[in-house]
Design a protein around this motif. Structure first.
Motif, mmCIF file in Angstrom:
data_model
loop_
_atom_site.group_PDB
_atom_site.id
_atom_site.type_symbol
_atom_site.label_atom_id
_atom_site.label_comp_id
_atom_site.label_asym_id
_atom_site.label_seq_id
_atom_site.Cartn_x
_atom_site.Cartn_y
_atom_site.Cartn_z
ATOM 1 N N LYS A 4 -5.679 -44.680 -1.352
ATOM 2 C CA LYS A 4 -5.010 -43.375 -1.277
ATOM 3 C C LYS A 4 -3.852 -43.361 -2.278
ATOM 4 O O LYS A 4 -3.032 -44.273 -2.303
ATOM 5 C CB LYS A 4 -4.496 -43.119 0.142
ATOM 6 N N VAL A 39 -3.802 -38.056 -2.141
ATOM 7 C CA VAL A 39 -3.311 -37.480 -0.881
ATOM 8 C C VAL A 39 -2.013 -36.690 -1.053
ATOM 9 O O VAL A 39 -1.682 -35.869 -0.190
ATOM 10 C CB VAL A 39 -3.107 -38.570 0.204
ATOM 11 N N ASN A 51 -1.566 -34.067 1.999
ATOM 12 C CA ASN A 51 -2.614 -33.971 3.008
ATOM 13 C C ASN A 51 -3.135 -35.374 3.287
ATOM 14 O O ASN A 51 -3.773 -35.977 2.423
ATOM 15 C CB ASN A 51 -3.762 -33.085 2.532
ATOM 16 N N GLU A 53 -5.539 -36.344 4.805
ATOM 17 C CA GLU A 53 -6.998 -36.402 4.738
ATOM 18 C C GLU A 53 -7.513 -36.389 3.302
ATOM 19 O O GLU A 53 -8.708 -36.568 3.059
ATOM 20 C CB GLU A 53 -7.600 -35.199 5.496
ATOM 21 N N HIS A 78 -3.766 -29.546 8.011
ATOM 22 C CA HIS A 78 -3.231 -30.876 7.706
ATOM 23 C C HIS A 78 -2.212 -30.878 6.564
ATOM 24 O O HIS A 78 -1.553 -31.884 6.327
ATOM 25 C CB HIS A 78 -4.370 -31.828 7.340
#
Length: 350
Positions: A4, A39, A51, A53, A78
């Motif tokens: 990420k 992210v 985010n 996710e 989110h």
């Protein structure tokens, strides 16, 4: 496991890396096991979005290019907008912080603080900022090691040309006795234009028109940019930290067309050279214009190109040349670090 990524700064270089990660997605996963997800982005001018996710990178790039802001990205349950850079580093679930802000090379800020915050929150960092590496390499390296995270800075010397990774890996086992090179493409372009008969002023104006030189070219033409890079090479490759202020520095603004033409007549060329070498048990570094013989490999480096020579006790002189700037090239330097991060992760070192 997906890596990420949070971008701190999302200008041309950050966007170039995002594009590369999109374009090479399947190749990177297949060849290196590098599966990534953006992210978060935090940029002083373009806003902030997070985010956990994952963000749609295509949509993110579209928003930035159409509106100039990441905050026009569509809302969802989110998504969180408006975090500062520090809050993004602290609160996001990113594994790697891509630090590509504009940095004051005199203080290294805000990048030094970004790096420290990331390491203290057990997040790795890849950066193209010269400031943190030139001014705080030892402190930051030790902090990254203490927290078991990765610190990548390949792009700080020659952009996507691996001036740091190559000697560390490929030349391992050699004692490097001297590093010398052309580390600033702007000044090299100006000098090679002067070889064609242009005056210094005309060559500088052309460099500015082509985007090689800034409106205020002082950092380039007075040697300051190359001086920071010499300090980085001394710390990272020679293992001898040198303050950039201790690097002897002279630029090319005093070089005249007559001087360049006279050198050519005598079988020599002017080049702005950085040198890092040991003298009487002490590491010395300098950046200054030098007349070198026509047959010297560095004399053949023309235009806005960079080159570096490693004097090795076993392999002899090894020369590396390539682009020292450019958005795609600098974005690629971050990819080099991300691939190496992935290799380290596989070895369970981070």
């Amino acid at each position: 496991m997906t890596t990420k990524i949070a971008f701190i700064g999302f200008g041309g270089v950050g966007q170039s890396l995002a594009e590369i990660l999109l374009e090479r997605k399947e190749h990177l996963e297949e060849m290196y096991g590098l599966e990534s997800s953006v992210v978060a982005v935090s940029d002083m001018m373009k806003g902030s979005i997070y985010n956990p996710e994952g963000l749609d990178t295509n949509e993110l790039l579209k928003c930035v290019r159409e509106s100039g802001s990441v905050e026009t990205y569509p809302d969802s349950p989110h998504i969180l907008k408006g975090l500062t850079s520090i809050e993004t580093i602290q609160q996001s679930n990113a594994d790697v912080i891509v630090e590509v802000t504009y940095t004051d090379v005199h203080t290294g800020e805000p990048a030094i603080t970004h790096c420290k915050t990331a390491f203290e929150n057990k997040k790795s960092v890849v950066t193209t900022n010269k400031g943190p590496v030139a001014l705080a390499y030892q402190e930051l390296s030790l902090l990254a090691e203490k927290h078991g995270v990765f610190f990548g800075y390949e792009g700080t010397v020659m952009s996507g040309t691996p001036a740091l990774r190559m000697p560390e890996l490929t030349l391992a086992g050699n004692q490097i006795t001297e590093i010398k090179g052309i580390l600033n493409g702007t000044t090299n372009y100006i000098l090679t234009e002067m070889e064609k008969g242009q005056s210094y002023e005309a060559a500088l104006l052309k460099a500015q028109e082509l985007g090689y030189a800034e409106a205020d070219p002082t950092s380039d033409v007075e040697g300051y940019d190359a001086r920071y890079k010499a300090a980085i090479l001394s710390s990272c490759i020679m293992g001898a930290p040198i303050a950039h202020t201790d690097v002897e520095c002279e630029g090319i603004s005093s070089i005249t067309g007559e001087m360049v033409q006279q050198a050519l007549k005598e079988g020599e060329k002017w080049r702005l050279l950085a040198r890092i070498r040991e003298e009487n048990g002490e590491m010395k570094a300098s950046v200054k214009p030098e007349r070198i013989k026509d047959h010297d490999p560095l004399a053949g480096v023309s235009g806005a190109t960079n080159a570096i020579v490693y004097e090795c006790d076993l392999a002899g002189p090894i020369m590396l040349t390539g682009a020292g700037a450019g958005l795609k090239e600098t974005g690629y330097s971050l990819l080099i670090d991300l691939i190496y991060y992935q290799k380290q992760k596989k070895l369970a070192k981070i």
